[in-house]
Design a protein around this motif. Structure first.
Motif, PDB file in Angstrom:
ATOM      1  N   ASP A 171       0.843  -1.197   0.000  1.00  0.00           N
ATOM      2  CA  ASP A 171       0.000   0.000   0.000  1.00  0.00           C
ATOM      3  C   ASP A 171       0.880   1.248   0.000  1.00  0.00           C
ATOM      4  N   ASP A 172       0.250   2.408   0.180  1.00  0.00           N
ATOM      5  CA  ASP A 172       0.928   3.711   0.208  1.00  0.00           C
ATOM      6  C   ASP A 172       1.579   4.074  -1.123  1.00  0.00           C
ATOM      7  N   GLY A 173       1.087   3.515  -2.233  1.00  0.00           N
ATOM      8  CA  GLY A 173       1.639   3.850  -3.535  1.00  0.00           C
ATOM      9  C   GLY A 173       0.772   4.844  -4.277  1.00  0.00           C
ATOM     10  N   GLN A 174       1.158   5.106  -5.511  1.00  0.00           N
ATOM     11  CA  GLN A 174       0.396   5.981  -6.393  1.00  0.00           C
ATOM     12  C   GLN A 174       0.273   5.309  -7.749  1.00  0.00           C
ATOM     13  N   ILE A 175      -0.868   5.565  -8.420  1.00  0.00           N
ATOM     14  CA  ILE A 175      -1.100   5.009  -9.742  1.00  0.00           C
ATOM     15  C   ILE A 175      -1.654   6.111 -10.641  1.00  0.00           C
ATOM     16  N   LEU A 176      -1.141   6.148 -11.858  1.00  0.00           N
ATOM     17  CA  LEU A 176      -1.545   7.134 -12.856  1.00  0.00           C
ATOM     18  C   LEU A 176      -2.538   6.496 -13.810  1.00  0.00           C
ATOM     19  N   ASP A 177      -3.633   7.181 -14.084  1.00  0.00           N
ATOM     20  CA  ASP A 177      -4.574   6.746 -15.116  1.00  0.00           C
ATOM     21  C   ASP A 177      -4.221   7.522 -16.376  1.00  0.00           C
ATOM     22  N   PRO A 178      -3.571   6.876 -17.363  1.00  0.00           N
ATOM     23  CA  PRO A 178      -3.148   7.592 -18.569  1.00  0.00           C
ATOM     24  C   PRO A 178      -4.309   8.154 -19.392  1.00  0.00           C
ATOM     25  N   GLU A 179      -5.515   7.628 -19.207  1.00  0.00           N
ATOM     26  CA  GLU A 179      -6.671   8.123 -19.960  1.00  0.00           C
ATOM     27  C   GLU A 179      -7.001   9.565 -19.597  1.00  0.00           C
ATOM     28  N   ASP A 180      -6.962   9.882 -18.291  1.00  0.00           N
ATOM     29  CA  ASP A 180      -7.329  11.238 -17.883  1.00  0.00           C
ATOM     30  C   ASP A 180      -6.206  11.990 -17.173  1.00  0.00           C
ATOM     31  N   GLY A 181      -5.067  11.341 -16.965  1.00  0.00           N
ATOM     32  CA  GLY A 181      -3.931  11.996 -16.336  1.00  0.00           C
ATOM     33  C   GLY A 181      -4.029  12.125 -14.832  1.00  0.00           C
ATOM     34  N   ALA A 182      -5.054  11.541 -14.227  1.00  0.00           N
ATOM     35  CA  ALA A 182      -5.229  11.636 -12.780  1.00  0.00           C
ATOM     36  C   ALA A 182      -4.297  10.658 -12.060  1.00  0.00           C
ATOM     37  N   ILE A 183      -3.820  11.079 -10.908  1.00  0.00           N
ATOM     38  CA  ILE A 183      -2.986  10.225 -10.071  1.00  0.00           C
ATOM     39  C   ILE A 183      -3.777   9.923  -8.803  1.00  0.00           C
ATOM     40  N   TYR A 184      -3.858   8.631  -8.472  1.00  0.00           N
ATOM     41  CA  TYR A 184      -4.623   8.157  -7.330  1.00  0.00           C
ATOM     42  C   TYR A 184      -3.700   7.452  -6.342  1.00  0.00           C
ATOM     43  N   ARG A 185      -4.149   7.330  -5.108  1.00  0.00           N
ATOM     44  CA  ARG A 185      -3.449   6.477  -4.152  1.00  0.00           C
ATOM     45  C   ARG A 185      -3.652   5.040  -4.615  1.00  0.00           C
ATOM     46  N   ALA A 186      -2.741   4.137  -4.230  1.00  0.00           N
ATOM     47  CA  ALA A 186      -2.838   2.761  -4.718  1.00  0.00           C
ATOM     48  C   ALA A 186      -2.428   1.761  -3.654  1.00  0.00           C
ATOM     49  N   LYS A 187      -3.017   0.580  -3.794  1.00  0.00           N
ATOM     50  CA  LYS A 187      -2.621  -0.573  -2.991  1.00  0.00           C
ATOM     51  C   LYS A 187      -2.814  -1.809  -3.863  1.00  0.00           C
ATOM     52  N   ALA A 188      -2.183  -2.897  -3.485  1.00  0.00           N
ATOM     53  CA  ALA A 188      -2.268  -4.126  -4.272  1.00  0.00           C
ATOM     54  C   ALA A 188      -2.195  -5.332  -3.356  1.00  0.00           C
ATOM     55  N   THR A 189      -2.892  -6.398  -3.770  1.00  0.00           N
ATOM     56  CA  THR A 189      -2.903  -7.642  -3.008  1.00  0.00           C
ATOM     57  C   THR A 189      -2.691  -8.805  -3.961  1.00  0.00           C
ATOM     58  N   LEU A 190      -1.747  -9.664  -3.636  1.00  0.00           N
ATOM     59  CA  LEU A 190      -1.422 -10.838  -4.436  1.00  0.00           C
ATOM     60  C   LEU A 190      -2.253 -12.026  -3.964  1.00  0.00           C
ATOM     61  N   SER A 191      -2.803 -12.785  -4.917  1.00  0.00           N
ATOM     62  CA  SER A 191      -3.579 -13.974  -4.564  1.00  0.00           C
ATOM     63  C   SER A 191      -2.678 -15.022  -3.920  1.00  0.00           C
ATOM     64  N   ASP A 192      -3.279 -15.957  -3.208  1.00  0.00           N
ATOM     65  CA  ASP A 192      -2.517 -17.001  -2.520  1.00  0.00           C
ATOM     66  C   ASP A 192      -1.632 -17.795  -3.467  1.00  0.00           C
ATOM     67  N   ASP A 193      -2.122 -18.055  -4.684  1.00  0.00           N
ATOM     68  CA  ASP A 193      -1.330 -18.850  -5.626  1.00  0.00           C
ATOM     69  C   ASP A 193      -0.390 -17.999  -6.480  1.00  0.00           C
TER      70      ASP A 193
END
Length: 157
Positions: A103-125
């Protein structure tokens, strides 16, 4: 060393060797990113750099009626990202964590140029990565499920 200590040392060594590839692979590698309609949109490379996870677009998939990948630029992106080609664009950065969650990351949406906070979760497998971009709190956002790329790793990427 006694026989019991030698056995323990060997057992721990084997466990370390067996766990090594799994721990090293984690989230790093090539991932397929899909649009909201479920169409394969791009292939991204995820890397851990300095303890933080980042993602770069390495390949786009054609969309009827749109320009070729090499010609597509981030026209709405802010600052130094403006007008950069989408291929090679680092659009996810700063994710911190380990194991299955970052967590505590940032992600850019290239379609509209907006930058959002980001988090990610990996599946068990380890085959799926749920990436969530949001404003303020995670409740106000949207998620995408990326799939680990299982094709050839030598696609000139």
């Amino acid at each position: 060393m006694s026989g019991r200590r030698v056995w323990r040392a060997r057992a721990l060594g084997l466990l370390w060797l067996a766990a090594g590839p799994v721990a090293a692979s984690g989230v790093d590698g090539l991932w397929q990113q899909f649009d909201d309609d479920g169409r394969l949109n791009s292939l991204v490379r995820i890397e851990t750099v300095g303890g933080q996870v980042q993602a770069t677009i390495v390949k786009g998939y054609p969309v009827p009626g749109r320009a070729a990948d090499a010609d597509v630029r981030c026209g709405r992106c802010p600052g130094e990202l403006r007008d950069r080609p989408l291929i090679g664009l680092r659009f996810l950065w700063g994710l911190k964590g380990s194991g299955p969650a970052w967590d505590d990351g940032q992600i850019l949406d290239p379609e509209d140029g907006a930058i959002y906070r980001a988090k990610a979760t990996l599946s068990d497998d380890g085959s799926r990565l749920t990436v969530r971009g949001y404003l303020g709190v995670s409740l106000f956002g949207r998620s995408q499920v990326w799939r680990r790329h299982t094709g050839p790793a030598t696609e000139n990427l």
